[in-house]
Design a protein around this motif. Structure first.
Motif, PDB file in Angstrom:
ATOM      1  N   PRO A   1     -52.153  42.564 -25.636  1.00 45.03           N
ATOM      2  CA  PRO A   1     -52.325  41.535 -24.515  1.00 45.03           C
ATOM      3  C   PRO A   1     -50.580  42.307 -23.862  1.00 45.03           C
ATOM      4  CG  PRO A   1     -53.299  40.437 -25.416  1.00 45.03           C
ATOM      5  CD  PRO A   1     -53.295  41.008 -25.984  1.00 45.03           C
ATOM      6  N   ASN A   2     -49.498  42.040 -25.105  1.00 47.06           N
ATOM      7  CA  ASN A   2     -48.267  42.208 -24.222  1.00 47.06           C
ATOM      8  C   ASN A   2     -48.002  43.626 -25.072  1.00 47.06           C
ATOM      9  OD1 ASN A   2     -47.323  38.612 -25.018  1.00 47.06           O
ATOM     10  ND2 ASN A   2     -48.412  40.304 -23.882  1.00 47.06           N
ATOM     11  N   ASN A   3     -48.320  44.521 -25.099  1.00 48.79           N
ATOM     12  CA  ASN A   3     -48.371  46.074 -25.537  1.00 48.79           C
ATOM     13  C   ASN A   3     -47.122  46.583 -24.608  1.00 48.79           C
ATOM     14  OD1 ASN A   3     -48.848  48.326 -26.934  1.00 48.79           O
ATOM     15  ND2 ASN A   3     -49.140  49.053 -24.556  1.00 48.79           N
ATOM     16  N   GLY A   4     -46.697  46.992 -25.289  1.00 50.17           N
ATOM     17  CA  GLY A   4     -45.334  47.813 -24.770  1.00 50.17           C
ATOM     18  C   GLY A   4     -44.088  46.479 -24.203  1.00 50.17           C
ATOM     19  N   LEU A   5     -44.038  45.675 -24.815  1.00 54.45           N
ATOM     20  CA  LEU A   5     -43.589  44.698 -24.248  1.00 54.45           C
ATOM     21  C   LEU A   5     -42.338  44.474 -25.913  1.00 54.45           C
ATOM     22  CD1 LEU A   5     -45.147  42.013 -22.683  1.00 54.45           C
ATOM     23  CD2 LEU A   5     -42.897  43.480 -21.614  1.00 54.45           C
ATOM     24  N   PHE A   6     -40.795  44.790 -25.627  1.00 55.04           N
ATOM     25  CA  PHE A   6     -39.316  44.482 -26.518  1.00 55.04           C
ATOM     26  C   PHE A   6     -39.084  43.235 -26.574  1.00 55.04           C
ATOM     27  CE2 PHE A   6     -38.980  48.755 -25.953  1.00 55.04           C
ATOM     28  CZ  PHE A   6     -39.296  49.671 -27.157  1.00 55.04           C
ATOM     29  N   TYR A   7     -39.578  42.841 -27.982  1.00 59.70           N
ATOM     30  CA  TYR A   7     -38.292  40.973 -27.946  1.00 59.70           C
ATOM     31  C   TYR A   7     -37.635  41.031 -28.763  1.00 59.70           C
ATOM     32  CZ  TYR A   7     -41.972  40.054 -32.690  1.00 59.70           C
ATOM     33  OH  TYR A   7     -42.144  39.702 -33.073  1.00 59.70           O
TER      34      TYR A   7
ATOM     35  N   GLU B   1     -40.983  46.503 -30.666  1.00 58.42           N
ATOM     36  CA  GLU B   1     -42.122  46.399 -29.761  1.00 58.42           C
ATOM     37  C   GLU B   1     -42.823  45.755 -30.200  1.00 58.42           C
ATOM     38  OE1 GLU B   1     -41.546  51.168 -28.364  1.00 58.42           O
ATOM     39  OE2 GLU B   1     -43.182  50.522 -27.074  1.00 58.42           O
ATOM     40  N   ILE B   2     -43.427  46.001 -29.564  1.00 61.80           N
ATOM     41  CA  ILE B   2     -45.312  44.856 -29.498  1.00 61.80           C
ATOM     42  C   ILE B   2     -46.047  46.429 -29.611  1.00 61.80           C
ATOM     43  CG2 ILE B   2     -47.229  43.950 -29.257  1.00 61.80           C
ATOM     44  CD1 ILE B   2     -44.634  41.610 -28.264  1.00 61.80           C
ATOM     45  N   ARG B   3     -46.498  46.371 -29.930  1.00 61.44           N
ATOM     46  CA  ARG B   3     -47.577  47.771 -30.474  1.00 61.44           C
ATOM     47  C   ARG B   3     -48.921  47.267 -30.166  1.00 61.44           C
ATOM     48  NH1 ARG B   3     -44.694  52.409 -32.762  1.00 61.44           N
ATOM     49  NH2 ARG B   3     -42.733  52.169 -31.888  1.00 61.44           N
ATOM     50  N   GLY B   4     -49.858  47.339 -29.303  1.00 64.62           N
ATOM     51  CA  GLY B   4     -51.057  46.819 -29.176  1.00 64.62           C
ATOM     52  C   GLY B   4     -51.672  45.980 -28.824  1.00 64.62           C
TER      53      GLY B   4
ATOM     54  N   VAL C   1     -45.601  37.745 -27.240  1.00 60.61           N
ATOM     55  CA  VAL C   1     -44.533  37.230 -26.538  1.00 60.61           C
ATOM     56  C   VAL C   1     -44.395  36.320 -25.657  1.00 60.61           C
ATOM     57  CG1 VAL C   1     -43.535  38.496 -28.426  1.00 60.61           C
ATOM     58  CG2 VAL C   1     -43.794  39.354 -26.226  1.00 60.61           C
ATOM     59  N   GLN C   2     -45.940  37.215 -24.697  1.00 61.11           N
ATOM     60  CA  GLN C   2     -45.231  36.531 -23.132  1.00 61.11           C
ATOM     61  C   GLN C   2     -46.631  35.436 -22.890  1.00 61.11           C
ATOM     62  OE1 GLN C   2     -44.769  39.213 -20.334  1.00 61.11           O
ATOM     63  NE2 GLN C   2     -42.763  38.262 -19.659  1.00 61.11           N
ATOM     64  N   SER C   3     -47.022  34.413 -21.974  1.00 62.26           N
ATOM     65  CA  SER C   3     -47.667  33.921 -21.580  1.00 62.26           C
ATOM     66  C   SER C   3     -48.623  34.343 -20.385  1.00 62.26           C
ATOM     67  CB  SER C   3     -47.613  31.893 -21.036  1.00 62.26           C
ATOM     68  OG  SER C   3     -46.366  31.680 -22.398  1.00 62.26           O
ATOM     69  N   GLY C   4     -49.618  33.898 -20.469  1.00 60.90           N
ATOM     70  CA  GLY C   4     -50.575  34.504 -19.474  1.00 60.90           C
ATOM     71  C   GLY C   4     -52.042  34.326 -19.792  1.00 60.90           C
TER      72      GLY C   4
ATOM     73  N   SER D   1     -39.718  45.649 -20.657  1.00 61.60           N
ATOM     74  CA  SER D   1     -40.846  46.422 -20.714  1.00 61.60           C
ATOM     75  C   SER D   1     -40.397  47.837 -20.537  1.00 61.60           C
ATOM     76  CB  SER D   1     -41.566  45.524 -19.671  1.00 61.60           C
ATOM     77  OG  SER D   1     -41.440  45.772 -18.109  1.00 61.60           O
ATOM     78  N   LEU D   2     -38.780  47.693 -20.317  1.00 64.71           N
ATOM     79  CA  LEU D   2     -38.717  49.737 -20.181  1.00 64.71           C
ATOM     80  C   LEU D   2     -37.632  49.776 -21.145  1.00 64.71           C
ATOM     81  CD1 LEU D   2     -37.670  49.291 -16.226  1.00 64.71           C
ATOM     82  CD2 LEU D   2     -39.574  50.135 -17.930  1.00 64.71           C
ATOM     83  N   GLY D   3     -37.408  49.101 -22.433  1.00 66.71           N
ATOM     84  CA  GLY D   3     -36.348  49.217 -23.563  1.00 66.71           C
ATOM     85  C   GLY D   3     -35.303  48.061 -24.159  1.00 66.71           C
ATOM     86  N   ASP D   4     -35.190  48.334 -25.151  1.00 66.84           N
ATOM     87  CA  ASP D   4     -34.505  47.648 -25.720  1.00 66.84           C
ATOM     88  C   ASP D   4     -32.823  47.283 -25.794  1.00 66.84           C
ATOM     89  OD1 ASP D   4     -34.555  49.106 -27.721  1.00 66.84           O
ATOM     90  OD2 ASP D   4     -35.441  47.947 -29.134  1.00 66.84           O
TER      91      ASP D   4
END
Lengths: 497, 219
Positions: free
Chosen positions: A339-345, A334-337, A241-244, A434-437
């Motif tokens: 590069p964007n692990n732990g991010l909510f979108y 929440e993304i599980r696993g 969900v996030q570039s990098g 990254s802290l919660g949704d």
């Protein structure tokens, strides 16, 4: 296409040499001829060496060597040049010595690399401008340029050797469809476009089976070390969900040995916005029977008192009607696993709506209290100027009229929501946390309520408003008529009127 | 009958019904009124009688449903019914329909007291909270959406979010003046916050309804 400028410089002490190098005898490729998978040497009009073109794949390594093999009449040679803007030099050890080879790579992009001599310097050193001749050969991955600086024809005054080593490692990334990658991109520094929410899979691979498999470690995303799963896995996979920039250190071999030629592979992942234009907003409307066991605030009564007791439409945040699943759709994930692990979108911004159109079929049936409340088909259906709808209308066209009215509610609702949601979708597409949704969910449902209320209000304004052409209208044989409610009064829309 | 005599409402209502039947019929005949209207007025009186004095008890279910059409007689009878409706979902649902069909201050006050009364059954209190919610906005719905998860493991409270295109209600004699949004929201928040002492079905419903009102207000 990158430009490689190589100067193979020779301090000529002896302009001639008595013998030709054995390895060149009979093996010279014709000038200007491209060997199989080899370089192409371009000459000028006088047959002089101008440059050599070498085709390499991304990630290759180029090793440059220069030497003078003219036995007894050695030259002092230098090696220097520019590859993709980087200067490299290797000073020779002296007369008749051989400079340290220079290895450059991995090259960022594949294509044709051009080796050119820096003419002024080159010829100045040789001292015989205009007389140098060149022959070349390709042998086992090395390109040799034999430069003749005199007329003895041995072609060994200066030998430029370019060795191309194909990449042994590649980072392959692609979007996962099922178990397969779609349009994978492979190389040591790659650009990977992906749509937000799609699953990306990156794998460090060995390209040299003889040397062994790839061994990976140190996966990172934007500098942050991998925290999910096996950090020494060759694969890193997850929703993006996030570039990098994804990085991994890897090497090939029969066992893990980071000291053995470990390289850093990189993938620049560019996450693009999802296209909501064709999907927003999602609404599913269908006609359902009135259910007395449904929501007590939505079930239509047997005693039809208002026109809106004949049918209505209910809007709720859901993709379908399942009494066992009363939860609205989860707006975030929440993304599980990966590069964007732990991010909510926001998984879905379309605010899916289920809109059951409920029709009071029992009331519109022959013999119902509502049916019986209407006048019979007779001449006395006109009372004091009011034309009353007769009973056949109740079991005839009435249902279609009610349905049309409710469908208009849905249509206006849909249009109003699409308008109200456009800004939200634009604003929220890129939002991650990254802290919660909690805040994201609050924002989602706040917006949901806002747009829902707006859309429903708009549908009421357009459809039920006084003077609206869509207001519940009854007609019998092409003439407007009035129905009676079960209590004998004229049927009006609702108590608000 | 003993029960009826003990109930002061019963005496008043029976007398009132008896006195009023004759003039209504007479008036209807004189004016050529629709007999359905006459029947409706009589049925309203009967429904109110059944709900207030409890007799005849065989008409109780009918009365709970029919009273929704009686904005004059309904509020008093509905208030009375809220005081004793059993922990029976069908009965509560009927009462909810009647209570939301007639917006009246007396009903509002009664359901407020029922909603916070921990001696009452959960389903009754939840029903009362839904009536309060409908008094904030008659287009609200969300009976099913206000139920906690089947396993009672609440990870997140979802707002009750169903909305109706139509709201078919009438106003009772004691009309509500102004919006009751804030007092209803405060009451729901109070119940929702008491998770330690309230049953999950009660506090979850309160939280789900409160959330919608909070979201509507804009957090």
């Amino acid at each position: 296409l990158s430009l490689v400028a190589v100067s193979a410089c020779a301090d000529v002490r002896h302009p001639t040499s008595p013998t030709a190098a054995a390895d060149t005898a009979g093996n010279f490729a014709r000038l200007s001829q491209r060997a199989a998978n080899g370089p192409r040497f371009d000459l000028d009009a006088n047959g002089q060496f101008v440059n050599a073109n070498i085709e390499v794949t991304q990630g290759s390594y180029l090793t440059f060597e220069v030497e003078s093999t003219d036995n007894g009449w050695c030259d002092t040679v230098y090696l220097g040049g520019v590859l993709s803007g980087t200067l490299f030099t290797s000073v020779g050890p002296g007369w008749c010595g051989k400079p340290q080879p220079v290895t450059i790579g991995p090259v960022a992009t594949g294509g044709t690399y051009t080796i050119v001599t820096e003419n002024s310097r080159f010829w100045a050193r040789i001292g015989f401008p205009g007389s140098a001749r060149v022959r070349s050969m390709f042998n086992g991955g090395s390109y040799r340029v034999y430069i003749e600086d005199s007329d003895d024809g041995d072609f060994n005054d200066i030998v430029l050797i370019v060795t191309v080593r194909q990449p042994e490692l590649a980072l392959t990334c692609g979007t996962v469809a099922g178990q397969e990658l779609t349009k994978p991109v492979s190389g040591q520094a790659i650009d990977v476009p992906i749509t937000r929410g799609d699953t990306l899979s990156c794998e460090a691979r060995s390209l040299n089976r003889e040397r062994g498999p790839a061994w990976s470690r140190g996966w990172r995303f934007n500098g942050k070390a991998r925290e999910d799963g096996d950090t020494e896995s060759n694969v890193w996979r997850g929703v993006m969900v996030q570039s990098g920039v994804i990085e991994v250190k890897a090497h090939t071999g029969l066992r893990r040995d980071p000291g053995a030629g470990e390289e850093t592979l990189r993938a620049t992942v560019t996450v693009t916005n999802r296209d909501w234009s064709g999907r927003s907003p999602f609404i599913h409307a269908e006609t359902v029977r009135n259910r007395t066991d449904s929501d007590p605030r939505t079930a239509l009564p047997a005693e039809v008192r208002f026109a809106h007791h004949l049918g209505h439409v209910r809007f709720r945040a859901s993709k379908n009607y399942d009494p066992g699943d009363d939860r609205p759709p989860e707006p975030t994930a929440e993304i599980r696993g990966g590069p964007n692990n732990g991010l909510f979108y926001y998984r879905d911004l379309t605010f899916p709506v289920y809109a059951p159109i409920v029709l009071n079929d029992d009331a519109m049936a022959r013999g119902s209290a509502f049916y019986n409340a209407q006048v019979e088909e007779s001449n006395n259906s006109i009372n004091f100027g009011t034309v009353y709808c007769p009973r056949p209308y109740v079991v005839g066209d009435l249902r279609a009229h009610v349905l049309k009215h409710e469908e208009k509610h849905v249509e206006v609702f849909q249009t109003a929501r699409a308008f109200a949601l456009a800004d939200s979708i634009r604003a929220w597409e890129t939002r991650v946390d990254s802290l919660g949704d909690a805040d994201m969910v609050d924002a989602y449902f706040t917006e949901w309520e806002r747009t829902l209320q707006l859309a429903v209000a708009e549908s009421r304004r357009v459809v039920d408003g006084k003077g609206s052409p869509f207001r519940t209208a009854f007609s019998w044989r092409g003439r407007p008529c009035t129905l009676r409610n079960v209590f004998g009064a004229d049927l009006v829309n609702d108590g608000e009127n | 009958m003993t029960k009826m005599i003990r109930n002061p409402f019963a005496v008043v209502l029976v007398c009132a019904s008896a006195l009023s039947l004759v003039p209504v019929q007479s008036s209807a005949q004189d004016q050529g009124a629709n007999p359905l209207m006459v029947k409706h007025r009589n049925d309203c009186r009967l429904a109110a009688q059944v709900l207030i004095i409890g007799e005849p008890h065989t008409k109780r279910d009918w009365a709970r449903g029919y009273i929704a059409n009686c904005e004059d007689e309904g509020p008093s009878a509905i208030v009375q019914e809220w005081r004793r409706v059993p922990a029976d979902t069908a009965a509560v649902v009927q009462l909810m329909r009647a209570s939301t069909a007639i917006r009246d201050m007396r009903i509002y006050e009664q359901v407020r007291s029922v909603a916070v009364d921990r001696s009452r059954a959960d389903v009754v209190r939840v029903g009362a909270m839904h009536v309060l919610d409908s008094y904030v906005d008659p287009h609200h719905a969300g009976w099913f959406e206000s139920r906690p998860p089947a396993d009672r493991q609440v990870r997140r409270v979802y707002p009750a979010n169903a909305v109706l295109a139509h709201a078919a209600y009438t106003n009772g004699p004691a009309r509500l003046v102004g919006s009751v949004r804030e007092p209803v929201l405060q009451l729901l928040q109070q119940i929702a916050a008491a998770r330690q002492v309230e049953p999950v079905t009660v506090w979850y419903a309160a939280a789900a309804l409160a959330k919608r009102l909070e979201y509507q207000r804009g957090r």
